[in-house]
Design a protein around this motif. Sequence first.
Motif, PDB file in Angstrom:
ATOM      1  N   ASP A  20       3.942  -6.539  -2.504  1.00 52.98           N
ATOM      2  CA  ASP A  20       2.935  -7.393  -3.142  1.00 52.98           C
ATOM      3  C   ASP A  20       2.481  -8.524  -2.225  1.00 52.98           C
ATOM      4  O   ASP A  20       2.308  -9.663  -2.656  1.00 52.98           O
ATOM      5  N   GLY A  21       2.328  -8.228  -0.938  1.00 52.96           N
ATOM      6  CA  GLY A  21       1.824  -9.200   0.024  1.00 52.96           C
ATOM      7  C   GLY A  21       2.840 -10.214   0.503  1.00 52.96           C
ATOM      8  O   GLY A  21       2.483 -11.151   1.212  1.00 52.96           O
ATOM      9  N   ARG A  22       4.103 -10.042   0.148  1.00 55.81           N
ATOM     10  CA  ARG A  22       5.158 -10.970   0.578  1.00 55.81           C
ATOM     11  C   ARG A  22       6.248 -10.235   1.337  1.00 55.81           C
ATOM     12  O   ARG A  22       6.596  -9.111   0.994  1.00 55.81           O
ATOM     13  N   VAL A  23       6.788 -10.873   2.342  1.00 58.39           N
ATOM     14  CA  VAL A  23       7.882 -10.289   3.117  1.00 58.39           C
ATOM     15  C   VAL A  23       9.158 -10.372   2.285  1.00 58.39           C
ATOM     16  O   VAL A  23       9.548 -11.450   1.835  1.00 58.39           O
ATOM     17  N   VAL A  24       9.791  -9.214   2.067  1.00 54.67           N
ATOM     18  CA  VAL A  24      11.052  -9.198   1.319  1.00 54.67           C
ATOM     19  C   VAL A  24      12.252  -8.973   2.228  1.00 54.67           C
ATOM     20  O   VAL A  24      13.385  -9.235   1.841  1.00 54.67           O
ATOM     21  N   GLU A  25      11.988  -8.471   3.437  1.00 60.03           N
ATOM     22  CA  GLU A  25      13.073  -8.254   4.391  1.00 60.03           C
ATOM     23  C   GLU A  25      12.477  -8.160   5.787  1.00 60.03           C
ATOM     24  O   GLU A  25      11.390  -7.644   5.967  1.00 60.03           O
ATOM     25  N   GLU A  26      13.222  -8.658   6.756  1.00 58.95           N
ATOM     26  CA  GLU A  26      12.777  -8.556   8.140  1.00 58.95           C
ATOM     27  C   GLU A  26      13.990  -8.548   9.049  1.00 58.95           C
ATOM     28  O   GLU A  26      15.060  -9.005   8.686  1.00 58.95           O
ATOM     29  N   GLY A  27      13.792  -7.964  10.232  1.00 58.21           N
ATOM     30  CA  GLY A  27      14.873  -7.975  11.193  1.00 58.21           C
ATOM     31  C   GLY A  27      14.754  -6.856  12.195  1.00 58.21           C
ATOM     32  O   GLY A  27      13.749  -6.138  12.256  1.00 58.21           O
ATOM     33  N   VAL A  80       9.359  -5.744   5.908  1.00 59.91           N
ATOM     34  CA  VAL A  80       9.117  -4.969   4.697  1.00 59.91           C
ATOM     35  C   VAL A  80       8.384  -5.896   3.740  1.00 59.91           C
ATOM     36  O   VAL A  80       8.862  -6.990   3.449  1.00 59.91           O
ATOM     37  N   MET A  81       7.232  -5.427   3.272  1.00 56.58           N
ATOM     38  CA  MET A  81       6.411  -6.257   2.396  1.00 56.58           C
ATOM     39  C   MET A  81       6.270  -5.611   1.027  1.00 56.58           C
ATOM     40  O   MET A  81       6.196  -4.388   0.910  1.00 56.58           O
TER      41      MET A  81
END
Length: 74
Positions: free
Chosen positions: A38-45, A35-36
């Motif tokens: 503003d161009g940054r990953v805020v959550e992953e899994g 989940v991105m």
Amino acid sequence: MLDLLADIQAQDGTCVVFVSHDLPVVHHVSDRVLVMRDGRVVEEGDVDDVFLLPRHPYTRRPLAAVPEALRSAP
């Protein structure tokens, strides 16, 4: 088309980067999700972990708009 993509992934172990705002489709074709904002990953899994127990508020907002039946559908 999405089922064909899923079949190819399963048969060949092919990795596909799939970008979409259609969350039920993302859940259907993905094993893992990023989940991105503003161009940054805020959550992953794992897609099930992120969809069923989102940790970041930015992830929770759009998932709250998707009926639960669609979030947990295979």
